[in-house]
Design a protein around this motif. Structure first.
Motif, PDB file in Angstrom:
ATOM      1  N   SER A   1      -6.116  -3.442   4.192  1.00  0.00           N
ATOM      2  CA  SER A   1      -6.429  -2.137   4.804  1.00  0.00           C
ATOM      3  C   SER A   1      -7.253  -2.336   6.076  1.00  0.00           C
ATOM      4  CB  SER A   1      -7.182  -1.243   3.813  1.00  0.00           C
ATOM      5  OG  SER A   1      -8.409  -1.831   3.472  1.00  0.00           O
TER       6      SER A   1
ATOM      7  N   ASN B   1      -3.993   3.310  -2.460  1.00  0.00           N
ATOM      8  CA  ASN B   1      -4.431   2.421  -1.375  1.00  0.00           C
ATOM      9  C   ASN B   1      -3.625   2.680  -0.102  1.00  0.00           C
ATOM     10  OD1 ASN B   1      -6.162   1.446  -3.225  1.00  0.00           O
ATOM     11  ND2 ASN B   1      -5.408  -0.661  -3.224  1.00  0.00           N
TER      12      ASN B   1
ATOM     13  N   ASP C   1       2.715  -1.400  -1.063  1.00  0.00           N
ATOM     14  CA  ASP C   1       1.655  -1.635  -2.045  1.00  0.00           C
ATOM     15  C   ASP C   1       2.068  -0.988  -3.352  1.00  0.00           C
ATOM     16  OD1 ASP C   1      -0.984  -1.476  -3.494  1.00  0.00           O
ATOM     17  OD2 ASP C   1      -1.703  -2.303  -1.610  1.00  0.00           O
TER      18      ASP C   1
ATOM     19  N   GLY D   1      -5.253  -3.610   0.289  1.00  0.00           N
ATOM     20  CA  GLY D   1      -6.501  -3.565  -0.474  1.00  0.00           C
ATOM     21  C   GLY D   1      -7.659  -3.883   0.457  1.00  0.00           C
TER      22      GLY D   1
END
Ligand code: NAD
Length: 350
Positions: A185, A207, A202, A181
């Motif tokens: 990331s 995402n 994830d 997230g």
């Protein structure tokens, strides 16, 4: 145990119960320790099943903030607030009433965003008090803390790599990230730029897709595959309590270092178990202090870039904690708690 007994046991200075009939606000503000500076901690909105659970949560979280600020070298104490309510039914009146209570504490507690509160609610609170951080850049705040947190996490990982492999260089190392997230990331991005190989897990495929596109590489695994992944670092960046007796035996990574809060289901039991297995655990609250550094910079009007530089200093903080853990033969969690307590005790003496 009643409230005063809990406060005494955990070392709290003040707990304020806040009730506003007109808006329906029910909130608890806990100030744990202000030795190093005003207490700071997010305002969490949750539909707690009982008042007791809300109280326990705010007591634990505010104490955690004291330790996080102390280890990060910030002149802040620990505080936290919980609003008891339905996150789906947020009203302006509730946050304005909350802002007035924060204001009444005269700066002993500074609020910020947390679970189910955002820049939007901070802007509402700002109408009632100046003791609020985590405002949007448009309102003169520091904006999204994700970039600073990810940068600090990256440097925490580098310190752990140096300890285990003799070099902090992520090149050629494999890092398995749970949760790509806001923080995960960006962490993936830094690691990719530094030449690391990546593994992602994830629950939101979008995402993962975005991170894959950004980094152009990476292996996707489910959560079983994540813990058993053949990697150098396991970086939890999603949810808490992922390190527990059910996952511990499967973990093959020699290092655990990630941004998620409260990664250990039980701080003492799981830290001891990791130590016994020779897994280097870098305490979450040390690694993810970038978010707090970001709002500290907001309070002090730091120029752009200074918070990132301070977050990079998490490298040295982690090295120090690992050295103390080694010298004293204690877990890394006990070592960082010890460092925090010593800093607070020294400040109290002066
Ligand atoms: P986020 O909501 O932006 O990202 C979390 C990611 O984890 C999402 O992609 C989500 O789909 C994924 N996820 C959720 N549950 C999962 C599960 N069970 N398994 C796998 N993936 C899952 O949150 P964030 O801001 O990136 O924060 C991540 C963690 O770091 C949280 O624990 C947060 O409390 C902590 N943290 C964040 C900051 C910050 O600056 N944002 C600061 C300190 C600590």
């Amino acid at each position: 145990m009643n409230c005063f007994e809990q406060m005494l046991e955990m070392g709290h200075e003040q707990v304020a119960l806040c009730s506003d009939r007109a808006s329906g606000l029910r909130a608890i503000i806990a100030i744990h320790d202000t030795t190093l500076g005003p207490s700071l901690g997010g305002c969490r909105l949750m539909d707690y099943p009982s008042e007791e659970e809300a109280l326990l949560d705010v007591l634990r979280l505010s104490r955690g903030m004291t330790y996080k600020a102390a280890v990060a070298g910030l002149d802040l104490g620990g505080g936290k607030a919980v609003i008891i309510g339905d996150p789906e039914r947020k009203t302006e009146e509730v946050f304005r009433a909350f802002g007035r209570f924060v204001d009444s504490l005269g700066g002993r507690y500074l609020t910020a965003e947390d679970m189910n509160t955002s820049e939007r609610e901070m802007a509402i609170i700002r109408q009632e008090t100046r003791h609020v951080t985590g405002l949007s850049k448009k309102l003169g705040g520091s904006g999204d803390p994700g970039p600073v947190t990810a940068w600090g996490t990256y440097h925490g990982i580098r310190a752990a790599l140096e300890r285990v492999y003799g070099s902090p260089d992520p090149r050629g190392r494999t890092v398995a990230i749970q949760g790509v997230g806001s923080v995960g990331s960006r962490l993936a991005h830094h690691l990719h730029e530094a030449g690391a190989k990546l593994i992602y897990n994830d629950i939101k495929p979008a995402n993962i897709a975005r991170t894959l596109e950004d980094c152009g590489q990476g292996t996707i695994v489910d959560d079983k595959g994540l813990f058993a992944a053949d990697c150098d670092v396991l970086a939890p960046c999603a949810v808490g309590a992922v390190i527990n007796p059910r996952t511990l035996d499967r973990i093959r990574a020699p290092i655990i270092a990630g941004a998620a809060n409260n990664q250990l289901e039980d701080d003492v039991r799981d830290a001891e178990a990791l130590k016994a297995r020779g897994i280097l655990y870098v305490p979450d609250y040390v690694v993810n202090a970038g978010g707090l550094i970001n709002v500290y910079g907001e309070i002090h009007g730091w120029p752009p870039g200074k918070s990132m530089d301070r977050a990079a200093g998490i490298f040295d903080t982690v090295k120090h904690i690992l050295a103390v853990a080694d010298e004293q033969g204690i877990t890394t969690v006990a070592a960082s708690n010890h460092i925090a307590e010593e800093r607070i005790a020294a400040a109290a003496r002066h």
